[in-house]
Design an enzyme around this catalytic site. Sequence first.
Site, PDB file in Angstrom:
ATOM      1  N   ASP A 197      -9.563  -5.465  -4.507  1.00  0.00           N
ATOM      2  CA  ASP A 197      -9.064  -4.413  -3.620  1.00  0.00           C
ATOM      3  C   ASP A 197      -9.887  -3.150  -3.849  1.00  0.00           C
ATOM      4  O   ASP A 197      -9.808  -2.519  -4.909  1.00  0.00           O
ATOM      5  CB  ASP A 197      -7.585  -4.147  -3.918  1.00  0.00           C
ATOM      6  CG  ASP A 197      -6.932  -3.251  -2.889  1.00  0.00           C
ATOM      7  OD1 ASP A 197      -7.651  -2.510  -2.181  1.00  0.00           O
ATOM      8  OD2 ASP A 197      -5.688  -3.273  -2.790  1.00  0.00           O
ATOM      9  N   HIS A 240      -7.555  -5.961   0.007  1.00  0.00           N
ATOM     10  CA  HIS A 240      -6.271  -5.293   0.268  1.00  0.00           C
ATOM     11  C   HIS A 240      -5.460  -6.153   1.248  1.00  0.00           C
ATOM     12  O   HIS A 240      -5.390  -5.859   2.441  1.00  0.00           O
ATOM     13  CB  HIS A 240      -6.562  -3.913   0.854  1.00  0.00           C
ATOM     14  CG  HIS A 240      -5.452  -2.924   0.716  1.00  0.00           C
ATOM     15  ND1 HIS A 240      -4.884  -2.593  -0.487  1.00  0.00           N
ATOM     16  CD2 HIS A 240      -4.810  -2.178   1.650  1.00  0.00           C
ATOM     17  CE1 HIS A 240      -3.953  -1.688  -0.294  1.00  0.00           C
ATOM     18  NE2 HIS A 240      -3.883  -1.422   1.001  1.00  0.00           N
ATOM     19  N   SER A 269       0.810  -1.199   0.000  1.00  0.00           N
ATOM     20  CA  SER A 269       0.000   0.000   0.000  1.00  0.00           C
ATOM     21  C   SER A 269       0.850   1.258   0.000  1.00  0.00           C
ATOM     22  O   SER A 269       1.589   1.495  -0.951  1.00  0.00           O
ATOM     23  CB  SER A 269      -0.984  -0.033   1.160  1.00  0.00           C
ATOM     24  OG  SER A 269      -2.068   0.832   0.899  1.00  0.00           O
TER      25      SER A 269
END
Length: 690
Positions: free
Chosen positions: A331, A362, A225
């Site tokens: 995601d 995610h 991320s």
Amino acid sequence: MTIRTRLGRIPWQAFVVAATAALLAVLLPPGGTAQAAPEGTRAAASEGMRTAASGDARAAGPGESRPVYSYDRAIRESVWVDTKLDGDSDGRTDRVAVDIVRPREAAEQGRRVPVIMDASPYYSCCGRGNESQKKTYDADGRPVQFPLFYDNYFVPRGYATVLADLAGTNHSDGCVDVGGRSDVQSAKAVVDWLAGRARAYDAPTGGKRVTAGWSNGRTGMIGKSYDGTVANGVAATGVPNLKTIVPIGAISSWYDYYFSQGAPLYDSGPEWLSDYVESPAARARCAAVQKKLVDGAPRSGDWTDLWSERDYVKDAHKVKASVFVVHGMQDLNVRTKHFGQWWDALAKHGVERKIWLSQTGHVDPFDFRRSDEASPARTERRAWGWVSTLHRWFDHYLMGYDNGIDRAPMADVERAPGKWTTDRVWPAPGTAARTTLRPGTGEEPGVGVLGTRPAPSGATETFTDDPKLSETDWAEHADEPTAAKAAFRTAPLAAPLRLSGAGRVTVTATPSTASAHLSAVLVDLGPATIRDYAGEGEGITTLDRRTCWGASRDGDSACFKETAPDTQKVAQTVVSRGWADLGTYADPHKGRPLTPGKPYTITLDLAATDHVVPAGHRLALIIGGTDAGLIDPPATKPTLTLDLSRTKAELPLVGAAQALSGTARTPRTEGKPLAGLDAPRPTRPVPAAR
């Protein structure tokens, strides 16, 4: 120079490393490799542990770095690297804190080692990984716990692990600017220092100069991320000694994190995230930077210079590092447009690359495919798990082993929970020339057909935006006329139909008000068991038992909780999505007021994915207004009329001619619609703050 062995051609540097490792395996006492796992773990029972993480130098395969260095004796230190920026305008250039763990034996013998680096803003505010691990320090300020398994596993194998605090976070000076120059330079300066091109000190201010004479200058960046986003940004600067990056669920353009063609994805901008991750000291001194974030990111959704600075895709031509992309196809935090546009740009410029696509949301691959998959006889690997694959990747690009990872299939795609296929190249060959599917009217209003024949002139469908309904509501009622969407479905497919890559939908719509948002989603209509990406774990369940990956010491365990797929039986699955503000019809970077009653044509980008619609299932295109939980509603509540003769979907399909050529029996539908999408969407936009 290369050396020929029975194992093939090995670079001479790798041969020396392997020979030295073999010698150390004899010289080091048993306690100098991995230590015993804590009592009660499953280390001894785990097949992956026995082959990949037991700490036994003989367990590793040929042509691999081996765990012959003492993790317990490893050097742990902190330095502060000068970024040459003064983000907080205090008259001093900012220094970022860098915590390092590296093998002592290599240092004592004068051997330089490569670096695995994770630069993050989350080391003190939020933690990393499935267990939200944070950095910890002893009473003298020396680093103790390094989050995640990278240090435990790779330091005994001859790597240094470097964890950098982005400017304005944890122990670093400066301010967070959410993907801008400060964030990127925070990490790039560390890469430069590791290659001897930047300065570092042993204190936050003043202090003695520190060099990285122990580094061989070869650095690989990794992270999920925000961390992977920074890796993308640093690679896009073209910094020379960054040899590889492994971005996991990472952002490629920050505009696309907050907006989709003018439609806002969240009710706040980057200033909230900056305030969330900054240290208390930075929060007090960075008001000017916060104001720039507010002023530069208007909620109108218009593109500004702030977004240009945070667009790494445009600089893909500068990337010199190899890239190993990992992303969840469901995601809904860092949405899949990010990996799709980054991948395409890298491909255009010939960057060496590899990709894993999971069915999760995610989620880190350590938590959805940690271990190797054994053959039925359990005598060999049938598929490489994450730890083994990452090991081979870093060994090749950072240590120079010719282990074949660069010649392996380019893509691994999860087709069902825990079931993977491989592809030589990705997207699938033949998808560059997209297949055009066109909507048409059906027997009932709002429930139309989808095929290759264009609708006649004058054919229309009408719906009214209902901000309370989401794509899962629409998909559940794809076969029913409902006021909030228009659905178009193929006949049951005569053969499997594969969607591989990114598509687009062109819509001509007439609004009843001066503002309108549009959503387009592709749906697989048919029963399936999928990962519950809308659940709390976004497709995984965390278990109580642990497995160990590398060596442990007091305060820094190599043992992590296992996970299992969290599955759900469903009757339909949304597989790709796109959103836009209709006001961006003339320019995706700038919105305009709409004239009620006037038709507008706009093309929505559909996010990249890879999904096979089985024979007997149907593919649906659904067009609606606000996709609740995923985009914010417009100021008005418009009714929109679609001109079907000027509406089409251009999709990267494999097998379209055969799949759409005849009829097949629709399988009996079992399951239920997936729960609402509020669960994986954070209440505030925070990419993977765990």
